[in-house]
Motif scaffolding. Structure first.
Motif, mmCIF file in Angstrom:
data_model
loop_
_atom_site.group_PDB
_atom_site.id
_atom_site.type_symbol
_atom_site.label_atom_id
_atom_site.label_comp_id
_atom_site.label_asym_id
_atom_site.label_seq_id
_atom_site.Cartn_x
_atom_site.Cartn_y
_atom_site.Cartn_z
ATOM 1 N N MET A 141 0.824 -1.215 0.000
ATOM 2 C CA MET A 141 0.000 0.000 0.000
ATOM 3 C C MET A 141 0.853 1.257 0.000
ATOM 4 O O MET A 141 0.569 2.225 -0.722
ATOM 5 C CB MET A 141 -0.939 -0.002 1.215
ATOM 6 N N VAL A 142 1.906 1.252 0.801
ATOM 7 C CA VAL A 142 2.766 2.436 0.916
ATOM 8 C C VAL A 142 3.458 2.719 -0.417
ATOM 9 O O VAL A 142 3.601 3.883 -0.821
ATOM 10 C CB VAL A 142 3.784 2.252 2.049
ATOM 11 N N ARG A 143 3.873 1.671 -1.108
ATOM 12 C CA ARG A 143 4.542 1.857 -2.406
ATOM 13 C C ARG A 143 3.652 2.600 -3.391
ATOM 14 O O ARG A 143 4.139 3.358 -4.233
ATOM 15 C CB ARG A 143 4.927 0.500 -2.991
ATOM 16 N N MET A 144 2.342 2.398 -3.288
ATOM 17 C CA MET A 144 1.412 3.001 -4.243
ATOM 18 C C MET A 144 0.813 4.319 -3.756
ATOM 19 O O MET A 144 0.114 5.003 -4.506
ATOM 20 C CB MET A 144 0.279 2.021 -4.555
ATOM 21 N N ALA A 145 1.077 4.687 -2.508
ATOM 22 C CA ALA A 145 0.358 5.801 -1.890
ATOM 23 C C ALA A 145 0.880 7.181 -2.285
ATOM 24 O O ALA A 145 0.150 8.162 -2.186
ATOM 25 C CB ALA A 145 0.381 5.661 -0.372
#
Length: 371
Positions: A141-145
């Motif tokens: 999730m963090v990679r895409m946020a």
């Protein structure tokens, strides 16, 4: 002058057995009252600092449990520089895509993620309040946020952990392409449940050889993945070093606000706030401890804070404090490539990285006052 602000948020869902930090487990923590106390404290403290901070670090505890609207309020009150690095520590199982977006809107541009391990057995031993699946999901999730940067913590040298298991942890983390990794060998901190169980013989402590093998494996694997070691426990891709933590490792001043927070004022004073959140809320500007260290202690602190960093100890700055290093006491360390002299800096040598803490003590003993 470069400087940062550390903000301690003590709330946690549970206390990890190895944790010696100032944390408090509460179902409904007084987040608004605590935010008001932080605001009051900063307004009283800010006159000690010139200009704007170039970093803010919300540490804990689990700061991702603090409401985003209150984090936004704090960022506005702290008023860091326009391009400041603003980091929030977060644990798996406490955030989802919507909350990550709320953090971005609050002004957070960097996350520090408490992953620790991807092995279910070791995660249970550490009593992590999340599943291994939660950890993987959070990283994805963090990679895409859309955060400017993020970091993942990994712990090694767990009881009964072998090299193959740790290598799997490293492979899983590397496959998720982190821009920054903080790597910690499990240590026995006084008074923690882990230490008490260790002393009672409940499980074996990792031997020094296995510890060293795991550390060297991590250095090699992370280097192959493009993560440069720039501090004993920290690795980063180009442009992703922790700006805030480099204030500590380069002996720069920083403000410390929140329960139990430590600070280092530009005038040289060291500060510590009251550790109990309720006492802090009642009177946030009442220091638990404040002192100006002696000249020798200030020199020792510089050795302690800077040796672990790739740039090492600036001998000119040490001289400005009135101290040098005894060449005779350094000779053996230089001979065995534990340290190196490089352009007025004493830096860790090839053989010194995994015993840096011991070298700090030996180099502190080599301090001699200039006449």
């Amino acid at each position: 002058m470069q400087w940062g602000i550390y903000v301690h948020i003590p709330w946690c869902r549970s206390r990890c057995p190895y944790c010696a930090f100032n944390v408090e487990v509460r179902e409904n923590p007084p987040t608004k009252a605590y935010t008001d106390a932080l605001t009051k404290h900063w307004r009283a403290l800010s006159s000690h600092f010139e200009g704007q901070a170039d970093s803010v670090f919300f540490g804990g505890g689990t700061p991702s449990l603090h409401p985003p609207e209150l984090l936004k309020e704090l960022v506005e009150v702290l008023s860091p520089a326009p391009q400041a690095e603003i980091t929030l520590e977060a644990n798996p199982g406490t955030v989802g895509p919507e909350l990550l977006n709320d953090f971005l809107e609050a002004g957070i541009n960097r996350l520090s993620l408490g992953i620790q391990t991807f092995d279910p057995k070791h995660a249970r031993f550490l009593n992590r309040a999340h599943s291994v699946a939660d950890a993987r999901d959070l990283l994805k999730m963090v990679r895409m946020a859309g955060f400017e940067s993020w970091s993942a913590d990994l712990i090694f040298a767990l009881p009964n952990q072998n090299l193959t298991q740790f290598e799997r942890d490293l492979d899983t983390l590397v496959s998720l392409d982190p821009p920054h990794v903080s790597l910690y060998g499990l240590t026995a901190e006084p008074g923690t449940p882990y230490t008490q169980a260790l002393q009672a013989g409940a499980f074996p402590e990792q031997d020094e050889d296995t510890w060293a093998d795991m550390y060297e494996l991590a250095v090699s694997r992370l280097s192959q993945a493009g993560l440069e070691r720039y501090e004993v426990s920290n690795f980063a891709r180009k442009g992703h070093r922790s700006r805030h933590n480099e204030h500590y490792w380069r002996a720069r001043p920083y403000a410390g606000i929140g329960a139990g927070a430590h600070g280092w004022l530009p005038n040289g004073q060291r500060t510590v706030t009251r550790s109990r959140p309720d006492e802090y809320i009642e009177n946030p500007c009442d220091w638990a401890h404040i002192e100006t260290p002696t000249a020798r202690n200030a020199a020792k602190e510089r050795v302690l804070s800077t040796l672990r960093h790739v740039d090492g100890i600036d001998l000119r700055k040490l001289s400005s404090l009135g101290f040098s290093l005894d060449e005779h006491k350094l000779a053996s360390l230089l001979e065995h490539n534990l340290v190196e002299l490089r352009e007025n800096h004493l830096v860790l040598g090839t053989n010194g990285w995994n015993i840096a803490d011991g070298l700090v003590r030996r180099i502190s003993d080599a301090l001699c006052q200039l006449t």
